[in-house]
Design an enzyme around this catalytic site. Structure first.
Site, PDB file in Angstrom:
ATOM      1  N   SER B 147       1.140  -0.994   0.433  1.00 53.59           N
ATOM      2  CA  SER B 147      -0.110   0.047   0.339  1.00 53.59           C
ATOM      3  C   SER B 147       0.644   0.681  -0.264  1.00 53.59           C
ATOM      4  CB  SER B 147      -0.977  -0.077   1.204  1.00 53.59           C
ATOM      5  OG  SER B 147      -1.880   0.936   1.072  1.00 53.59           O
ATOM      6  N   ASP B 306      -8.714  -7.179  -3.669  1.00 46.83           N
ATOM      7  CA  ASP B 306      -8.466  -5.890  -3.750  1.00 46.83           C
ATOM      8  C   ASP B 306      -9.271  -5.279  -4.489  1.00 46.83           C
ATOM      9  OD1 ASP B 306      -7.547  -3.222  -2.678  1.00 46.83           O
ATOM     10  OD2 ASP B 306      -5.390  -4.349  -2.919  1.00 46.83           O
ATOM     11  N   HIS B 335      -7.904  -5.421   0.105  1.00 44.32           N
ATOM     12  CA  HIS B 335      -6.673  -5.286   0.407  1.00 44.32           C
ATOM     13  C   HIS B 335      -5.809  -5.590   1.286  1.00 44.32           C
ATOM     14  CE1 HIS B 335      -3.821  -2.048  -0.559  1.00 44.32           C
ATOM     15  NE2 HIS B 335      -3.984  -1.138   0.540  1.00 44.32           N
TER      16      HIS B 335
END
Lengths: 364, 364
Positions: B147, B306, B335
């Site tokens: 991320s 995700d 995610h």
């Protein structure tokens, strides 16, 4: 924000009103002593009362189905006023003319505001049923709707199977998922975080506009898709002078302003709560096997890019409804695809409806 | 909410601090006169300084990589302190020890709070670079992160290719999508809707807790998936007595409370803004062809479920990075899969790292 006197400007002058003939007891146990539904019609009811089509709207929709669903209603389209007597009523709890938080309490001048009771989808459909009866309708040859409208569609089929001949639930599930409940809950919490919320007891001059705006922004993201935003906005900047505001931020800000011009925060909370109650199996059996009882022809429409009500939900519906056709709408726009790919959608519905009048389908 | 004096309780006692040797000029043109990074290390730096691994954390992470990424660091795992000198530093702008909104202004007693400048991912990486140099590291044999950590990973590769021998960006894109910008913007607007926000100038006693809670709730939905929530919560009620509060609502309320105990609202705003700036191509060429310049081996990890950084983003990365291996993590959790399916993830990384030391891969 929207006040009780602003509603008239937001709905069409063709709107009609139906007063519920008596008190309406809600699933919560609360009673609405009196109530009214705003509705529109297109076309004429056949003498036998059997050519009616009920269109059910989504969360922030109104009875003006021709406005929010252009491309579906008209000559040669999915719903044709030359053949169908089309009815669309604003749901109970909304702010587009039907009884809701902005409506005055019985015998008083004050609006319900935060005291308007919680509703279930079944309450909404129960009130609609009284309108349908009052209009002299003896058969709904189709009940159709997207999202919250799809929940009503399924509830109509489960509650009044003798009246409903076919259904078209679009972009919806048979029971609201934890994922959808969570999405709505986060939005409601943004509204509650606005100090103007006051438990729903605010004035139009001091309404929770920032909270409702943030909630709507979240909702708009969930209604669209990665592709839709990428194609439309990408990383484009709105201006070069302000240090980098992205176009998509400006778009969301616009959506936030716009919802405050046209929707009430208590209605938003109450209707999302009613969506959370959506469970076709509640009190009827196990999900999804309970769907076997909905034997009328069903067109289940799915948008593959829908992240809010993902295709697996409609696949489950179509697998368990005994007489279902599943159609995937080829749209990259996400949940809102049903509002965007209307030409394809209209064609799919038209073909399916035509197939129902053939002998083989009629026995299905 | 978190105050400047609460941070110590949230980070491990093993945390070390590095003071930037001089002022740091940011991409915005603003200058941080002084600054510090909190960091942790595991293992020992080899005499030649070439066995270092940099772990980059996500939005609300800290230097305590062993705490937020258990299963990745340890004997026989993806990152092994017996072999690797592992470094994780808290990003600039965060509230876990590095200079950020809760830090005191130079020469004063007051915290920056809302005056802490906007940052880019490149600013964050530029500060980290100084730490890496100060530690005597001459080669990062791997930069890895999920991320926001994946954004840093890619920026490290683009900014300092001579120092970085391999990268593993996880659950990330090469440039932040309109979809992700919009998701973050809606969350920020929920924070701004809280009257305690005050442009970021609040006290711990009167912090925008409701706004930050609503933002975190939205974020948690986007980090998970339909399946994750369905399996975990479904339509289960938390209690039968309160008129129907769903378990998932209770879960979100908990997440909202928890974020206020451990994170600062200005940091949340500044770090999401920095993520919006993420664009590996900015000033370097066209996206995605600019990825051709990142020639080191790359393990690109994708989570098929995700919805925030969908697989197509990692597929694009892997298709254009010249020496990439794309791995799909078999996880239904969305995610956050990179935090949940750590056993599989560790194995995938371990295998890939082993393959890099074979002659054929070394020439790749």
């Amino acid at each position: 924000m929207l006040g009780p006197n602003d509603v008239a400007a937001l709905i069409s002058p063709e709107t009609e009103w139906f007063s519920l003939p008596g008190p309406l007891t809600l699933d919560s146990g609360a009673t609405l002593k009196e109530g009214a539904l705003a509705y529109r019609t297109w076309g004429n009811l056949a003498p036998d009362g059997r050519n009616a089509v009920l269109v059910c709207h989504a969360l922030t929709g109104s009875a003006d189905a021709d406005a929010w669903w252009p491309g579906l209603i008209g000559e040669g389209l999915a719903l044709d006023p030359a053949e169908d007597f089309i009815v669309c009523s604003n749901v109970l709890g909304s702010c587009y003319g039907s009884s809701g938080p902005l409506a005055k309490r019985p015998g008083g001048e004050q609006a319900y505001s935060g005291d308007f009771p919680r509703l279930t989808i079944r309450d909404i459909v129960r009130a609609q049923r009284q309108l349908i009866d009052a209009l002299g309708i003896r058969e709904l040859r189709l009940v159709i709707g997207p999202s919250l409208g799809g929940m009503q569609t399924l509830e109509w089929a489960a509650s009044y199977p003798d009246l409903v001949s076919a259904i078209a639930p679009i972009g919806v599930s048979g029971r609201h998922s934890a994922w959808c409940i969570a999405t709505s809950e986060a939005q409601r919490q943004a509204i509650y975080a606005d100090p103007n919320w006051q438990g729903g007891h605010y004035t139009p001059e001091q309404a929770p506009e920032n909270g409702l705006a943030a909630a709507r922004m979240m909702a708009m993201v969930s209604y669209r898709s990665w592709s839709n935003f990428e194609t439309r906005f990408g990383r484009a900047l709105q201006t070069d002078s302000d240090g980098g505001v992205f176009q998509v931020q400006s778009y969301l800000a616009h959506q936030g302003r716009r919802i405050n011009e046209r929707f009430d925060a208590v209605s938003y909370v109450r209707l999302t709560e009613s969506m959370d109650t959506h469970d076709i199996a509640r009190g009827r059996g196990e999900y999804p096997s309970v769907l076997a009882d909905l034997t009328m022809p069903a067109l289940v429409v799915s948008v593959p890019s829908d992240v809010l009500y993902p295709p697996r939900e409609q696949q489950l519906l179509a697998a368990h409804l005994p007489n279902a056709l599943l159609v995937e709408l080829d749209s990259e726009h996400g949940h809102d695809g049903f509002l965007i790919a209307t030409e394809t959608l209209s064609e799919e519905i038209r073909h399916w409806r035509a197939s129902l009048s053939t002998p083989s389908a009629a026995t299905g």
